[in-house]
Motif scaffolding. Structure first.
Motif, short mmCIF file in Angstrom:
data_model
loop_
_atom_site.label_atom_id
_atom_site.label_comp_id
_atom_site.label_asym_id
_atom_site.label_seq_id
_atom_site.Cartn_x
_atom_site.Cartn_y
_atom_site.Cartn_z
N HIS A 170 7.35 -6.03 5.55
CA HIS A 170 7.40 -4.56 5.68
C HIS A 170 8.84 -4.06 5.80
N LEU A 171 9.72 -4.81 6.52
CA LEU A 171 11.06 -4.31 6.81
C LEU A 171 12.10 -5.42 6.74
N MET B 151 10.79 -8.14 9.21
CA MET B 151 9.52 -7.94 9.90
C MET B 151 8.40 -8.00 8.87
N GLU C 242 10.61 2.58 18.36
CA GLU C 242 9.79 1.68 19.17
C GLU C 242 10.63 1.20 20.34
N VAL D 57 -3.13 -2.75 12.52
CA VAL D 57 -2.15 -3.83 12.35
C VAL D 57 -2.68 -5.03 13.15
N PHE E 171 10.99 2.37 0.69
CA PHE E 171 11.87 3.40 1.26
C PHE E 171 13.07 2.74 1.92
N ILE F 284 4.61 0.82 20.09
CA ILE F 284 4.91 1.45 18.81
C ILE F 284 4.10 2.75 18.76
N VAL G 24 -3.70 -3.03 7.58
CA VAL G 24 -4.54 -2.28 6.63
C VAL G 24 -5.13 -3.21 5.55
N HIS H 174 10.55 6.32 12.35
CA HIS H 174 9.95 5.38 13.30
C HIS H 174 10.86 5.10 14.51
N ARG I 163 8.40 -11.41 13.41
CA ARG I 163 9.78 -10.91 13.33
C ARG I 163 10.76 -12.07 13.38
N THR J 177 0.80 -1.23 0.00
CA THR J 177 0.00 0.00 0.00
C THR J 177 0.83 1.28 0.00
N ILE J 178 2.18 1.16 0.06
CA ILE J 178 3.01 2.37 0.18
C ILE J 178 4.19 2.30 -0.79
N MET K 192 4.10 -8.02 8.43
CA MET K 192 2.89 -7.67 9.19
C MET K 192 1.65 -7.92 8.34
N THR L 243 15.16 5.22 14.13
CA THR L 243 15.46 5.23 12.69
C THR L 243 15.48 6.68 12.19
N LYS M 23 -3.60 3.22 12.35
CA LYS M 23 -3.79 2.33 11.21
C LYS M 23 -3.77 0.91 11.73
C1 HEM Z 1 6.58 -2.79 14.42
C2 HEM Z 1 7.00 -1.81 13.64
C3 HEM Z 1 6.15 -1.19 12.56
C4 HEM Z 1 4.81 -1.27 12.30
C5 HEM Z 1 3.75 -2.03 13.07
C6 HEM Z 1 4.56 -0.47 11.13
C7 HEM Z 1 3.32 -0.30 10.57
C8 HEM Z 1 3.05 0.47 9.48
C9 HEM Z 1 1.75 0.68 8.90
C10 HEM Z 1 0.44 0.08 9.42
C11 HEM Z 1 1.89 1.51 7.85
C12 HEM Z 1 0.76 2.09 6.98
C13 HEM Z 1 0.60 1.41 5.65
C14 HEM Z 1 -0.48 2.13 4.84
O1 HEM Z 1 -0.79 3.28 5.12
O2 HEM Z 1 -1.01 1.52 3.92
C15 HEM Z 1 3.29 1.83 7.75
C16 HEM Z 1 3.85 2.67 6.80
C17 HEM Z 1 5.14 3.09 6.81
N1 HEM Z 1 6.14 2.66 7.66
FE1 HEM Z 1 5.98 1.27 9.09
N2 HEM Z 1 5.74 0.06 10.68
C18 HEM Z 1 6.73 -0.34 11.52
C19 HEM Z 1 8.07 -0.03 11.45
C20 HEM Z 1 8.60 0.89 10.58
C21 HEM Z 1 10.00 1.27 10.55
C22 HEM Z 1 11.13 0.71 11.42
C23 HEM Z 1 10.12 2.20 9.59
C24 HEM Z 1 11.42 2.89 9.25
C25 HEM Z 1 11.52 4.15 8.90
C26 HEM Z 1 8.80 2.40 9.00
C27 HEM Z 1 8.48 3.29 8.00
C28 HEM Z 1 7.25 3.38 7.38
C29 HEM Z 1 6.99 4.31 6.28
C30 HEM Z 1 8.00 5.30 5.67
C31 HEM Z 1 5.67 4.11 5.93
C32 HEM Z 1 4.90 4.85 4.81
C33 HEM Z 1 4.58 6.24 5.13
C34 HEM Z 1 3.79 6.37 6.40
O3 HEM Z 1 2.63 5.92 6.43
O4 HEM Z 1 4.34 6.93 7.38
N3 HEM Z 1 7.92 1.57 9.62
N4 HEM Z 1 3.97 1.17 8.73
#
Ligand code: HEM
Length: 159
Positions: A149-150, A137, A66, A119, A32, A84, A142, A64, A124, A28-29, A139, A55, A117
């Protein structure tokens, strides 16, 4: 080096601060890249390790973060509890494998705050081999099924 209590003695290779680069994606994104730091600390005498992840993007802007705990009530069992700030609380369990390196795998359910959003599941896998830490990672979020995701590769910067 302080010796750890028996339930977490096998997690010793994880302790310290690690830095490296990660890559993120999801259906969905836009994909990066990010700069990643994990700190794993064992408070004296306790059967758990606390961690904090920080990060940054390529411009050095904080992204992000956590924080949480890896608990071992017994050496065979590992549990993860993480907070988180996008509104999720992760609660799971899994396995620890010690061979040439250390592998920790967890599978967690997730509680979401009202505005977060959604989850539903976080899976992991951390692998430590000497001074290298890699993790993945996945997940379910949404309305997507369990999907990557990572992933990241880090090097030890302090014991
Ligand atoms: C347990 C850890 C994490 C969870 C549960 C998580 C969850 C999510 C979710 C639910 C979305 C939204 C997807 C959408 O809108 O369709 C997202 C987007 C995103 N995540 Fe993660 N994430 C995690 C860790 C991270 C980490 C470590 C980064 C590193 C920078 C990161 C960067 C992003 C970015 C850049 C997006 C897209 C833009 C935004 O919605 O902010 N995430 N993540």
């Amino acid at each position: 080096m302080t010796s750890l209590p028996p339930p977490i003695a096998h997690l010793q290779p994880l302790l310290g601060t690690w830095r490296g680069e990660g890559h993120g994606e999801y259906p969905t994104i836009a994909s990066f890249d990010y700069v990643d730091e994990w700190e794993f600390v064992a408070p004296p005498g306790k059967p758990f390790i606390r961690f904090i992840e920080r990060t940054w993007d390529a411009d050095g802007q904080p992204k992000h973060t956590e924080t949480g705990y890896l608990r071992c009530p017994s050496p065979e069992l590992i549990e993860i509890i993480a907070a988180i700030p996008t509104g999720q609380a992760e609660n799971g369990s899994g396995s620890v494998t010690v061979d040439d390196g250390l592998t920790i795998a967890t599978d967690a359910i997730v509680l979401n705050t009202e505005s977060a959003k959604r989850v539903d599941r976080i899976v992991r896998r951390f692998e430590v081999n000497g001074d290298e830490l890699t993790y993945g990672m996945e997940m379910a979020a949404v309305d997507q099924p369990l999907t990557l995701h990572l992933r990241a590769t880090l090097r030890r910067v302090t014991d």
